[in-house]
Enzyme design. Structure first.
Site, PDB file in Angstrom:
ATOM      1  CG  ASN A   9      58.443 -21.923   4.693  1.00 18.67           C
ATOM      2  OD1 ASN A   9      58.836 -22.921   4.106  1.00 18.67           O
ATOM      3  ND2 ASN A   9      59.227 -21.188   5.476  1.00 18.67           N
ATOM      4  CE  LYS A  11      59.280 -22.550   8.788  1.00 20.37           C
ATOM      5  NZ  LYS A  11      59.648 -21.916  10.042  1.00 20.37           N
ATOM      6  CG  HIS A  95      62.868 -18.809   5.997  1.00 19.31           C
ATOM      7  ND1 HIS A  95      63.348 -19.250   7.211  1.00 19.31           N
ATOM      8  CD2 HIS A  95      61.534 -18.664   6.144  1.00 19.31           C
ATOM      9  CE1 HIS A  95      62.339 -19.373   8.049  1.00 19.31           C
ATOM     10  NE2 HIS A  95      61.216 -19.025   7.423  1.00 19.31           N
ATOM     11  CB  SER A 209      53.750 -17.687  15.975  1.00 16.84           C
ATOM     12  OG  SER A 209      54.926 -18.379  16.370  1.00 16.84           O
ATOM     13  N   GLY A 230      54.223 -21.072   8.571  1.00 21.63           N
ATOM     14  CA  GLY A 230      54.898 -22.361   8.722  1.00 21.63           C
ATOM     15  C   GLY A 230      53.973 -23.380   9.361  1.00 21.63           C
ATOM     16  N   GLY A 231      54.096 -23.537  10.682  1.00 22.75           N
ATOM     17  CA  GLY A 231      53.366 -24.570  11.423  1.00 22.75           C
ATOM     18  C   GLY A 231      51.886 -24.681  11.084  1.00 22.75           C
TER      19      GLY A 231
HETATM   20  P1  PGA Z   1      55.828 -20.353  11.758  1.00 27.23           P
HETATM   21  O1  PGA Z   1      56.923 -20.169  10.576  1.00 27.23           O
HETATM   22  O2  PGA Z   1      54.493 -19.932  11.163  1.00 27.23           O
HETATM   23  O3  PGA Z   1      55.863 -21.811  12.090  1.00 27.23           O
HETATM   24  O4  PGA Z   1      56.236 -19.464  12.875  1.00 27.23           O
HETATM   25  C1  PGA Z   1      56.881 -19.076   9.701  1.00 27.23           C
HETATM   26  C2  PGA Z   1      58.045 -19.097   8.746  1.00 27.23           C
HETATM   27  O5  PGA Z   1      59.176 -19.382   9.186  1.00 27.23           O
HETATM   28  O6  PGA Z   1      57.890 -18.838   7.536  1.00 27.23           O
END
Ligand code: PGA
Length: 247
Positions: A9, A11, A95, A209, A230-231
């Site tokens: 994702n 974002k 989300h 995370s 995400g990240g």
């Molecule tokens: P993150 O985001 O891996 O950066 O924590 C996950 C998400 O919001 O789908």
């Protein structure tokens, strides 16, 4: 056996050029991975360029949101048919960032899921509690409500659930394997209350995370069937490591 499902994702990150550069590096790295669904959700503007590069690959394209009407006077929104036209086969719905910043309710999310399925899109349906809710002992109530309201009158085929505790998103604070398994088990029980035996086939992803360092332990949990990332999905090297988690 539930087939592992690993989704990026992105974002609000990456231009069209950055999307192309990522895919040119990433697609060869995962070409041989046959035993997992691999999905990437870039921003809307990158969808057609991503679709062109992903064609014939083992990676599927997702949008990060959808609107529930087919067309009309909804300035700024993107219709389901526009997403399939742009090459999407999947869509992320509900989300926590959409719930929090854009005031999406369970009712809106339910409409979006119905609209997506009507257009043969596979849905990554997101739920998860905030830290406040967890600390107040309301986690199970929140998850129950989000599942029951969000999936009201919806068949289970083409649905993947993503459990993303809000306190773990982008914070570096991953849920422990015990916390993840506890929530996933509870979500599967709620799904079983709606769908009966079919709940055993629904994939439940963990998000919050996730990194190449912690994915193996998370994927080893009985009810964790994949990850929404995400990240750590923004770099080809890191996301390819996630896709190649220890089987
Ligand atoms: P993150 O985001 O891996 O950066 O924590 C996950 C998400 O919001 O789908």
């Amino acid at each position: 056996m539930r087939r592992p499902f690993i989704s990026a994702n992105w974002k609000m990150n990456k231009t069209i050029g950055e999307t192309q550069a990522f895919l040119n590096e990433f697609l060869p790295l995962v070409r041989d991975v046959k035993d997992a669904d691999i999905v990437i959700a870039p921003p809307f503007t990158s969808l057609p360029a991503a679709a062109a590069l992903m064609k014939g690959s083992n990676v599927s394209l997702s949008s990060q949101d959808i609107f529930y009407e087919d067309k009309g006077a909804y300035t700024g929104e993107v219709a389901p048919g526009m997403l399939t036209d742009a090459g999407c086969t999947h869509v992320i719905i509900g989300h926590s960032e959409r719930r929090q910043y854009f005031k999406e309710t369970d009712e809106i999310i339910n409409k979006k899921v119905k609209a997506a399925l009507k257009h043969n899109l596979n849905v990554i349906f997101c739920i998860g509690e905030s830290l406040e809710e967890r600390e107040a002992g309301k986690m199970f109530d929140v998850l129950k409500r989000e599942v029951e309201e969000g999936l009201k009158d919806i068949p289970s085929d083409h649905i993947v659930v993503a459990y993303e505790p809000i306190w773990a998103i982008g914070t570096g604070k991953t849920a422990t394997t015990e916390q993840a398994q506890e929530a996933h088990k509870y979500i599967r029980e709620r799904l079983a209350a709606i769908y009966g035996g079919a709940a055993a086939n629904i994939r439940i992803l963990y998000g919050g995370s996730v990194t190449p360092e912690n994915i193996d332990a998370l994927m080893a949990c009985e009810d964790v069937d994949g990850a929404l990332v995400g990240g750590a999905s923004l770099k080809a090297d890191s996301f390819s490591k996630l896709v190649k988690f220890k089987r």
